[in-house]
Write an enzyme that holds these catalytic residues in place. Structure first.
Site, PDB file in Angstrom:
ATOM      1  N   SER A 256      29.594  34.666  39.955  1.00  5.66           N
ATOM      2  CA  SER A 256      29.538  35.031  41.174  1.00  5.66           C
ATOM      3  C   SER A 256      28.240  35.947  41.486  1.00  5.66           C
ATOM      4  CB  SER A 256      30.665  35.755  41.643  1.00  5.66           C
ATOM      5  OG  SER A 256      30.655  36.224  42.919  1.00  5.66           O
TER       6      SER A 256
ATOM      7  N   TYR B 258      37.184  42.799  40.654  1.00  5.13           N
ATOM      8  CA  TYR B 258      36.705  41.435  40.718  1.00  5.13           C
ATOM      9  C   TYR B 258      35.289  41.294  40.104  1.00  5.13           C
ATOM     10  CZ  TYR B 258      35.029  37.102  42.512  1.00  5.13           C
ATOM     11  OH  TYR B 258      34.523  35.861  42.729  1.00  5.13           O
TER      12      TYR B 258
END
Length: 234
Positions: free
Chosen positions: A142, A155
């Site tokens: 990501s 995250y």
């Protein structure tokens, strides 16, 4: 035709990016093993691919945060299609990521799926790939592995870890015939991003955009190793 007849495992295939990758690979004639926890959604995709696509599909209910489940996934793949040519580590959890939130259970879920799940998958397929000096591992990370916001601390930490694992594998696997690609998407219009508060109001990519990046990496000549792809909305 470059991918026809190859076998690929796609984790997180029940929806979103994983589903789009599985559909795209199947359209290229790949035998796709669909892995996720939601068996009903997997079976729907399995039926669609087997009825309408050039490839074949097998659904295997899998919690990639559990090593026994991942080992069973590889066993089922070998029984159905033979050795794995491609592993796409796509399953992910995007939960409350601020340390101040104190959401320890959510942190643990992200660590189990986003980090341990990647390692379990690599561990399970790598020996056979090294033995035949061929194979391709693709980790879906990501842009949060490059950037941290005040709500994404944990995250982002897991996605930094995925990028670190990918970077290390690039070096470990150099000249072995096994290729390693890390793909870092920006915000993608999926169920996962829809449940995330920090995705609201931001321009998003389509899941198919990431699937196209996967196919691009897989279809390069054998001597070309595409290590890192970052895909952001314009």
């Amino acid at each position: 035709m470059q991918l026809e007849g190859k076998t690929a495992i796609v984790t997180g295939a029940s929806s979103g990016i994983g589903k789009a990758i599985a559909e795209k690979l199947a359209s290229e004639g790949v035998q796709v093993v669909l892995a996720a926890r939601r068996l009903e959604s997997l079976q729907e995709l399995e039926n669609t691919i087997n009825q309408q696509s050039n490839g074949k599909a097998l659904a295997v209910k899998t919690d990639i945060g559990k090593q026994a489940d991942v080992d069973n996934l590889i066993k089922r793949t070998n029984e159905a299609f033979g050795e794995t040519d491609v592993l796409v580590n796509c399953a992910g959890q995007m939960l409350a990521g601020a340390v101040r939130s104190g959401e320890v259970k959510q942190w643990e879920q992200m660590i189990d799926v986003n980090i341990k799940g990647v390692l379990y998958g690599v561990h399970a397929v790598l020996p056979a790939m090294l033995e035949k000096s061929a194979g391709h591992i693709i980790n879906i990370a990501s842009v949060s592995g490059f950037e941290v916001t005040k709500t994404s601390t944990v995250y982002s930490a897991t996605k930094f870890a995925v990028r670190a694992i990918s970077a290390g594998l690039e070096k470990e696997l150099a000249k072995t015939g096994v290729r390693m690609t890390n793909i870092s998407p920006g915000m993608v219009d999926t169920r996962l991003s829809g449940s995330s508060s920090w995705g609201n109001g931001r321009k998003k990519l389509e899941a198919e955009d990431i699937a196209n990046a996967v196919v691009y990496a897989l279809t390069q000549p054998d001597y070309v190793n595409v290590n890192e792809i970052t895909v952001r909305p314009q």
